[in-house]
Design a protein around this motif. Structure first.
Motif, PDB file in Angstrom:
ATOM      1  N   SER A 187     133.202  39.151 -26.004  1.00 37.61           N
ATOM      2  CA  SER A 187     133.598  38.728 -27.329  1.00 37.61           C
ATOM      3  C   SER A 187     134.545  37.334 -27.326  1.00 37.61           C
ATOM      4  CB  SER A 187     134.104  39.741 -28.220  1.00 37.61           C
ATOM      5  OG  SER A 187     135.750  40.121 -27.485  1.00 37.61           O
ATOM      6  N   PHE A 188     135.111  37.011 -26.071  1.00 37.26           N
ATOM      7  CA  PHE A 188     135.832  36.107 -26.070  1.00 37.26           C
ATOM      8  C   PHE A 188     135.222  34.621 -25.567  1.00 37.26           C
ATOM      9  CE2 PHE A 188     138.752  39.694 -25.518  1.00 37.26           C
ATOM     10  CZ  PHE A 188     139.622  39.419 -26.305  1.00 37.26           C
ATOM     11  N   GLY A 189     134.062  34.629 -25.184  1.00 36.31           N
ATOM     12  CA  GLY A 189     133.479  33.466 -24.615  1.00 36.31           C
ATOM     13  C   GLY A 189     133.214  33.744 -23.105  1.00 36.31           C
ATOM     14  N   PRO A 190     132.880  32.533 -22.341  1.00 35.68           N
ATOM     15  CA  PRO A 190     132.646  32.547 -21.054  1.00 35.68           C
ATOM     16  C   PRO A 190     133.852  32.714 -19.861  1.00 35.68           C
ATOM     17  CG  PRO A 190     132.143  30.272 -21.853  1.00 35.68           C
ATOM     18  CD  PRO A 190     132.428  31.358 -22.955  1.00 35.68           C
ATOM     19  N   SER A 191     134.844  32.319 -20.230  1.00 35.66           N
ATOM     20  CA  SER A 191     136.013  32.521 -19.226  1.00 35.66           C
ATOM     21  C   SER A 191     136.432  33.958 -19.243  1.00 35.66           C
ATOM     22  CB  SER A 191     137.271  32.056 -19.993  1.00 35.66           C
ATOM     23  OG  SER A 191     137.793  32.575 -21.066  1.00 35.66           O
ATOM     24  N   VAL A 192     136.095  34.967 -20.095  1.00 38.48           N
ATOM     25  CA  VAL A 192     136.399  36.380 -20.031  1.00 38.48           C
ATOM     26  C   VAL A 192     134.964  37.237 -19.487  1.00 38.48           C
ATOM     27  CG1 VAL A 192     137.109  38.246 -21.282  1.00 38.48           C
ATOM     28  CG2 VAL A 192     137.889  36.193 -21.923  1.00 38.48           C
ATOM     29  N   TYR A 193     134.012  36.541 -19.579  1.00 36.49           N
ATOM     30  CA  TYR A 193     132.737  36.976 -18.814  1.00 36.49           C
ATOM     31  C   TYR A 193     131.752  35.967 -18.824  1.00 36.49           C
ATOM     32  CZ  TYR A 193     128.616  38.917 -17.145  1.00 36.49           C
ATOM     33  OH  TYR A 193     127.376  39.076 -16.306  1.00 36.49           O
ATOM     34  N   PRO A 194     131.244  35.399 -18.114  1.00 39.65           N
ATOM     35  CA  PRO A 194     131.171  35.805 -16.570  1.00 39.65           C
ATOM     36  C   PRO A 194     132.435  34.800 -15.736  1.00 39.65           C
ATOM     37  CG  PRO A 194     129.378  34.107 -16.783  1.00 39.65           C
ATOM     38  CD  PRO A 194     129.874  34.471 -18.059  1.00 39.65           C
ATOM     39  N   GLY A 195     133.056  34.327 -16.557  1.00 33.17           N
ATOM     40  CA  GLY A 195     134.030  33.166 -15.667  1.00 33.17           C
ATOM     41  C   GLY A 195     133.411  31.824 -15.513  1.00 33.17           C
TER      42      GLY A 195
ATOM     43  N   SER B  34     132.846  30.514 -12.479  1.00 31.16           N
ATOM     44  CA  SER B  34     132.440  30.794 -11.091  1.00 31.16           C
ATOM     45  C   SER B  34     133.584  30.691 -10.177  1.00 31.16           C
ATOM     46  CB  SER B  34     131.403  29.448 -10.536  1.00 31.16           C
ATOM     47  OG  SER B  34     132.107  28.267 -10.363  1.00 31.16           O
ATOM     48  N   ILE B  35     134.969  30.299 -10.644  1.00 36.71           N
ATOM     49  CA  ILE B  35     136.048  30.295 -10.076  1.00 36.71           C
ATOM     50  C   ILE B  35     137.049  31.591 -10.226  1.00 36.71           C
ATOM     51  CG2 ILE B  35     138.075  29.357  -9.058  1.00 36.71           C
ATOM     52  CD1 ILE B  35     136.473  26.540  -9.441  1.00 36.71           C
ATOM     53  N   ASN B  36     137.304  31.731 -11.311  1.00 38.29           N
ATOM     54  CA  ASN B  36     138.104  32.569 -12.310  1.00 38.29           C
ATOM     55  C   ASN B  36     137.546  33.287 -13.098  1.00 38.29           C
ATOM     56  OD1 ASN B  36     140.778  31.942 -10.643  1.00 38.29           O
ATOM     57  ND2 ASN B  36     140.741  30.061 -11.410  1.00 38.29           N
ATOM     58  N   VAL B  37     137.943  34.654 -13.570  1.00 38.54           N
ATOM     59  CA  VAL B  37     137.262  35.306 -14.686  1.00 38.54           C
ATOM     60  C   VAL B  37     138.766  36.150 -15.269  1.00 38.54           C
ATOM     61  CG1 VAL B  37     136.627  37.375 -13.497  1.00 38.54           C
ATOM     62  CG2 VAL B  37     135.882  36.914 -15.748  1.00 38.54           C
ATOM     63  N   TYR B  38     138.990  36.008 -16.510  1.00 39.96           N
ATOM     64  CA  TYR B  38     140.275  36.386 -17.243  1.00 39.96           C
ATOM     65  C   TYR B  38     139.827  37.785 -17.779  1.00 39.96           C
ATOM     66  CZ  TYR B  38     142.065  32.014 -15.548  1.00 39.96           C
ATOM     67  OH  TYR B  38     142.279  30.911 -14.873  1.00 39.96           O
ATOM     68  N   TYR B  39     140.385  38.804 -17.783  1.00 38.91           N
ATOM     69  CA  TYR B  39     140.090  40.186 -18.311  1.00 38.91           C
ATOM     70  C   TYR B  39     141.095  39.949 -19.584  1.00 38.91           C
ATOM     71  CZ  TYR B  39     137.589  41.880 -14.618  1.00 38.91           C
ATOM     72  OH  TYR B  39     136.645  42.301 -13.392  1.00 38.91           O
ATOM     73  N   LYS B  40     140.581  39.461 -20.610  1.00 41.40           N
ATOM     74  CA  LYS B  40     141.631  39.089 -22.026  1.00 41.40           C
ATOM     75  C   LYS B  40     141.452  40.312 -22.758  1.00 41.40           C
ATOM     76  CE  LYS B  40     141.566  34.057 -22.255  1.00 41.40           C
ATOM     77  NZ  LYS B  40     141.347  33.017 -23.018  1.00 41.40           N
ATOM     78  N   GLU B  41     140.244  41.160 -22.671  1.00 40.61           N
ATOM     79  CA  GLU B  41     140.462  42.561 -23.332  1.00 40.61           C
ATOM     80  C   GLU B  41     141.461  43.362 -22.885  1.00 40.61           C
ATOM     81  OE1 GLU B  41     137.367  43.211 -20.124  1.00 40.61           O
ATOM     82  OE2 GLU B  41     138.326  41.465 -21.121  1.00 40.61           O
ATOM     83  N   ASP B  42     141.964  43.352 -21.844  1.00 34.63           N
ATOM     84  CA  ASP B  42     143.197  43.989 -21.135  1.00 34.63           C
ATOM     85  C   ASP B  42     142.795  45.536 -21.034  1.00 34.63           C
ATOM     86  OD1 ASP B  42     145.506  43.430 -20.136  1.00 34.63           O
ATOM     87  OD2 ASP B  42     146.275  44.570 -21.710  1.00 34.63           O
ATOM     88  N   ILE B  43     143.514  46.256 -21.668  1.00 31.90           N
ATOM     89  CA  ILE B  43     143.369  47.855 -21.527  1.00 31.90           C
ATOM     90  C   ILE B  43     142.261  48.194 -22.684  1.00 31.90           C
ATOM     91  CG2 ILE B  43     145.727  48.253 -20.767  1.00 31.90           C
ATOM     92  CD1 ILE B  43     146.336  49.333 -23.598  1.00 31.90           C
ATOM     93  N   LEU B  44     141.641  47.417 -23.412  1.00 36.78           N
ATOM     94  CA  LEU B  44     140.776  47.668 -24.424  1.00 36.78           C
ATOM     95  C   LEU B  44     139.400  47.664 -23.792  1.00 36.78           C
ATOM     96  CD1 LEU B  44     142.436  46.363 -27.597  1.00 36.78           C
ATOM     97  CD2 LEU B  44     142.678  48.741 -26.620  1.00 36.78           C
TER      98      LEU B  44
END
Length: 727
Positions: A564-572, A574-584
């Motif tokens: 739901s956040f865009g490519p930085s949260v999935y799939p990243g 190619s270097i970093n991926v940020y789990y912005k959904e956190d515990i949800l």
């Protein structure tokens, strides 16, 4: 004097020779001695070079023993759904044996969908027997990485989106495997939640999400299952590769959780001698390959924990204590497995294992929709049943990467339906193809539509498969939609014959644009050797479906938290991926954000109906050391025997840190005959109501009011009780 002297000398020599012929048994060979004494004794007898040989591969799937001391090699086999065909010494290619065809067990998504820990125990015991018979010492499974996005190509190998469900199912699986003197290898530790860029993607996630979502199943496997091996993951976490990761392996796994087994790298997951020596890795496997191809030939002596490690110890750059700790762990594994003279012999590809495989498959199939009571289909009910879809005939025990199997027997869905209903009733057409170079897709579609018009019933069997970019290791899915234009085919079949039931075979949720038109829908899985028999038994009603979804199926991909956040949260990137959904993750996201899913976590229908009594508790106030006792009644009010899974969710009224709207804390699968009533009891330790406080780095149960709810899915609450936690 001389005579007596010589007589005494001869006597002394005789005594010495007799005693030399009967030496005392070395401690490490005496299995009546305590395990740690045996480990230390064996370690003390080994040379530096012999120790080094034990901490890296000697072939694609084995590490060396110590032949001088009679310590065997350690042999490994991929799982977790069956014992793979024997590979060549230095290649992943099968060796071409004729006696290594195994029982293919259902994928772990199917096992999770049973919500039945007893079946997990039977699964583990059976697959452990097959591993033992094949002389394997480590079974490379089970996998408990959390279902974060439906695009993860390897979700089918895991146990769903909920850490509690995965924890309860993985413990008995491990115990069943290790009853056979075979080590289970819990994988992939940790945060291996996508296949895209899996060798180099760096995961950034909060400590709260790490401890509350991504670690609990591993922790349960270690502390409750007493697993003997853990496999490191390919990905990086906070800039460090997980197969030699100080926080994950040293601080959490070996220190916080007191893990005393071996850490095995994933194949090709090691990148540095100093890091792998210092940061918790014990056996290095598959270096200079990606786990699926050959890589450098016979490079074992050049592995990071081979000659380079030896040279650094000899030069004083690295302390020998690091090596000794690794060898202790390997020796502990050896004494638990191939040097345990009491371990059973195992069995392989037996009728009993086929029966267990079939039963797990039957119990895991999920009935998602049945508005017109299209299912069950009794024998003789229809004269002409048309089966459409490639997955009705495609082998689904092959492909998918390391879980690929050579099954002794694989009964396809079409074969199972023909066996159940007869050749005169069952007719088949392909409908679509995953091999467009072999068939004309439009012609296949037109033939299917023409045949469907004259059929009494159409059963569509499609979904995903284990080809690249489907449910497959090393590849994530490219789309949430069904591949090969299946959505269009399903919609057009429904236009020409409304009496059409759809069966999706997959390890992942899929988009369902036709859901309002289809009268009946079944979620099936990769069911293994007995797939066809299990599916036919459920379709016919011989088995009443009782599976529950181990993950949430969204209406559209963007409804899922990680998507739901865009490519930085999935799939990243190619270097970093940020789990912005956190515990949800999973239903926690859908509930808290008030997004309606297509089908919720824990959902599944039956051919019978149930009435649920009110949830009650023995008390209203509990201290933090208490155990909450709950109970309710359930009645089978329908005309068929069946089983229902009751689920207990908790929510906190005023948490000091944000929490999900509800979290699964208990479940129990209950079998009831038609008309039968049972009282079901649950126990929940108050400590299980805790959240992880990342600032204090500890689990916290607050004085507060909590609601405990009886549910049949995460979206279907039947009754609730309120309690108070006090000092």
């Amino acid at each position: 004097m001389k005579r007596s002297f010589f007589i005494g000398l001869i006597y002394s020599i005789i005594v010495y020779c007799v005693s030399a012929q009967e030496p005392s048994k070395p401690i490490y060979l005496d299995d009546s001695k305590p395990l740690e004494q045996r480990v230390e004794d064996a370690l003390s007898r080994m040379t530096l070079e012999e120790k080094i040989a034990m901490v890296h591969a000697q072939s694609k799937f084995s590490s060396a023993g110590c032949s001088r001391l009679g310590i065997p090699e350690v042999w490994m086999s991929d799982g977790p759904h069956g014992i793979r065909p024997e590979p060549l010494w230095d290649a992943f290619k099968p060796a071409g044996w004729t006696n290594d065809s195994c029982t293919a067990f259902p994928a772990l998504t199917c096992l999770a969908a049973t919500f039945d820990p007893q079946l997990a125990l039977e699964y583990g015991k059976a697959i452990g027997e097959e591993a033992r018979y094949r002389k394997k010492d480590i079974l490379l499974g089970p996998g408990v990485n959390i279902y974060r996005t439906p695009l993860n190509g390897r979700n089918f190998e895991y146990m769903g989106e909920d850490p509690y469900l995965a924890s309860r199912m993985v413990v008995p699986y491990i115990q069943g495997v290790q009853q056979n003197g075979v080590a289970a290898c819990l994988k992939h530790f940790a945060l291996n939640n996508q296949e895209r860029w899996r060798h180099n993607i760096n995961v950034e996630v909060s400590d709260r999400a790490l401890y509350e979502i991504y670690l609990p199943a591993f922790k349960a496997g270690v502390q409750e299952g007493n697993v003997w091996a853990v496999m490191g993951a390919y990905n990086l976490f906070r800039g460090q590769h997980c197969s030699h990761h100080d926080l994950l392996l040293n601080k959490i796994l070996k220190n916080e959780w007191s893990f005393d087994g071996v850490v095995v790298s994933d194949w090709g997951g090691v990148y540095d001698t100093d890091e792998s020596a210092r940061n918790g890795l014990d056996i290095e496997m598959g270096t200079w390959s990606d786990g699926l191809t050959n890589g450098r030939a016979f490079a074992y002596d050049d592995y990071f924990l081979a000659r380079p490690f030896l040279d650094k110890i000899k030069s004083g750059e690295l302390p020998q204590q690091l090596l000794d700790d690794k060898v202790r762990r390997v020796l502990r594994l050896v004494f638990r497995t191939n040097m345990d003279r009491n371990r059973p012999w195992g069995s392989f590809a037996t009728d009993a294992h086929a029966a267990i495989s079939r039963r797990i498959a039957e119990q895991g199939i999920v009935l998602l929709k049945n508005e017109t009571q299209l299912f069950p289909v009794s024998v003789g009910q229809y004269d002409r049943i048309l089966v459409v879809g490639e997955n009705a005939v495609k082998s689904l025990t092959v492909g998918g990467g390391s879980s690929e199997l050579k099954a002794k027997k694989e009964i396809s869905p079409l074969e199972g339906l023909i066996e159940k209903y007869g050749e005169k009733t069952i007719h088949y057409t392909l409908g679509y193809t995953s091999e467009p170079q072999k068939y004309d897709a439009d012609s296949l579609r037109q033939v299917a539509l023409a045949l469907a018009k004259s059929a009494d019933l159409v059963i569509y069997i499609g979904g995903l498969n284990k080809d690249h970019y489907q449910d497959c290791e090393a590849f994530d899915r490219k789309s949430f939609d069904l591949p090969y234009d299946q959505n269009d085919l399903i919609e057009r079949l429904l236009e020409v014959n409304k009496n059409t039931g759809v069966i999706i075979i997959s390890g992942n949720g899929v988009a369902m644009p036709w859901i309002e038109q289809v009268p009946a829908l079944i979620q099936s899985w990769y069911l293994g050797s007995q797939a066809g028999n299990a599916m036919a038994n459920v379709i016919s009603g011989e088995v009443n479906p009782s599976g529950k979804l181990p993950f949430t199926i969204p209406k559209k991909l963007e409804d899922n938290g990680a998507n739901s956040f865009g490519p930085s949260v999935y799939p990243g990137d190619s270097i970093n991926v940020y789990y912005k959904e956190d515990i949800l993750v999973g239903y926690r996201w859908f509930d808290t954000k008030k997004i309606e899913p297509q089908f919720p976590f824990g959902f599944g229908l039956s051919y019978t109906s149930f009435n649920y009594g009110k949830l009650t508790t023995d008390n209203k106030e509990y201290s933090k050391t208490d155990v909450i006792r709950l109970s309710c009644s359930i009645t089978n009010t329908g005309g068929k025997d069946g089983a229902e899974t009751l689920q207990i969710y908790s929510s906190q009224r005023h948490p000091s840190l944000p929490r999900p709207l509800k979290e699964l804390k208990a479940f129990k699968k209950v079998s009831l005959k038609a008309g039968e009533t049972k009282t079901v009891s649950f126990t929940i330790p108050v400590k299980d109501l805790a959240f992880f406080d990342d600032e204090r780095h500890e689990w916290v149960v607050e004085q507060d009011r909590f609601t405990l709810s009886l549910a049949t899915s995460s979206a279907d609450i039947r009754s609730s009780v309120r309690i108070k936690v006090v000092e």
